[in-house]
Design a protein around this motif. Sequence first.
Motif, PDB file in Angstrom:
ATOM      1  N   ARG A 100     -41.493  62.073 -96.076  1.00 27.21           N
ATOM      2  CA  ARG A 100     -41.006  60.744 -96.452  1.00 27.21           C
ATOM      3  C   ARG A 100     -39.485  60.679 -96.382  1.00 27.21           C
ATOM      4  O   ARG A 100     -38.915  59.696 -95.904  1.00 27.21           O
ATOM      5  N   ILE A 101     -38.818  61.734 -96.831  1.00 25.56           N
ATOM      6  CA  ILE A 101     -37.358  61.759 -96.822  1.00 25.56           C
ATOM      7  C   ILE A 101     -36.817  61.732 -95.397  1.00 25.56           C
ATOM      8  O   ILE A 101     -35.968  60.907 -95.035  1.00 25.56           O
ATOM      9  N   PHE A 102     -37.336  62.630 -94.564  1.00 21.12           N
ATOM     10  CA  PHE A 102     -36.759  62.764 -93.221  1.00 21.12           C
ATOM     11  C   PHE A 102     -37.241  61.691 -92.261  1.00 21.12           C
ATOM     12  O   PHE A 102     -36.557  61.382 -91.288  1.00 21.12           O
ATOM     13  N   ALA A 103     -38.392  61.093 -92.549  1.00 20.26           N
ATOM     14  CA  ALA A 103     -38.821  59.946 -91.742  1.00 20.26           C
ATOM     15  C   ALA A 103     -37.865  58.777 -91.950  1.00 20.26           C
ATOM     16  O   ALA A 103     -37.495  58.077 -91.000  1.00 20.26           O
ATOM     17  N   ALA A 104     -37.450  58.565 -93.195  1.00 22.92           N
ATOM     18  CA  ALA A 104     -36.514  57.471 -93.486  1.00 22.92           C
ATOM     19  C   ALA A 104     -35.173  57.711 -92.806  1.00 22.92           C
ATOM     20  O   ALA A 104     -34.571  56.788 -92.244  1.00 22.92           O
TER      21      ALA A 104
END
Length: 427
Positions: free
Chosen positions: A278-282
């Motif tokens: 979720r962090i790196f997708a954003a």
Amino acid sequence: MAIIVQKYGGTSVGSVERIYNVARRVMASAQAGHQVAVVVSAMGDTTDELVSLVKSVSQNPSEREMAMVLSTGEQISIALLATALQELGCPAMSFTGAQAGVVTEGSPLSSRIIEFNAGRVKDALQNGKVAIVAGFQGADSNGEINTLGRGGSDTTAVALAAALGADTCEIYTDVDGVYTIDPRIVPEAAKLTEITYDEMLELASMGAKVLHPRAVECGKLHCVTIHVRSSFHGEEGTLVKGESNLERGTVISGIACDENQVKIAVVGVPDKPGMAARIFAALGEAQINVDLIVQSIRREGENDILFTVPDDDLAKARATLEPIVAEIGATELCIQSDVAKISVVGAGMVQHSGVAAGMFQALAAENINIEIISTSEIRISCLIAQSRLQDAARAIHQFFQMDKHPEKSNIASCHTGRNNQVCRGIQ
């Protein structure tokens, strides 16, 4: 008779006197019987001045209009250089990116070259003219003018060399080659006679500013030999190519330093699947490049995730991550800007152990703490305090005896494999 592409940066064409110096160098190559195509950047600080000019009109201009303005910088350079050559009695013809056949896609300020239809440039060369092509720009399939972003002129030159089937692409700049490290940091740095695409790509990606990674990628993809040379004298520079001397004995080719780094820590991330995604997708959706990444294990089902981003992307990264931290139930977002990255690069690492140990030993001897470590097959990077970057660079350079000729490295000789890639040209 060879086909040669020469690229001159903004410093090289920063004044009328320097434009004539470039013109005389270009004419000498043409008079030697070569077909010469030249790619030039905007003069000196013209691009920065154009950005300021647009900002004086609007603090939030559209990307399309900004690209329209920025593209004029290179158009001035090509016309002046072509005129200087004509004054010296050398036939020349200038081309904007669109006129030269540079087809791009993407946003107006950071497009990529997808085709180089160099028919008009080839015709000019065959008619005995020097072709002067504007770097940093092209046009999309709708005829809209786009700019290529950082390293755009280098990339234009390498792509043009591929399209023409040139024998070499000479990148003229204000340095006379690729060094083991930036001589401004370590004066004892040694100039390399040659370096592989992969090594140069790692150095460029890690902060070395001689060539842009996009240009090196293009050179590797299309098997274009790149010759980095000084625009102020005629000495040989550094060849960037698919393979290096198999008996050169070099394990480490260079050291790259990058102060343009920020360390971000997402603290107290719940220890369950999908949190890192979720962090790196954003961050990916926001087009923020993430480099060094470490996940530390904490007690009570929580982790800390640490990584670095370019300093230029800090504001965008903060805006992207603050809602994510709340969404996933993390504790806080911590940002540290007084950090720097130092990397050692060398194809010989693949078959030789001990490089990491040597690097860490050199840093320990200077009492320099390592915050994050990242590696690839031919690179080791460490995040350290920004205030200790020069000390670290000197210590590592001295430990590996890189002030000597590269073949005299204090690690045993290596034997690298041949580059078996398939070469593809641009039509």
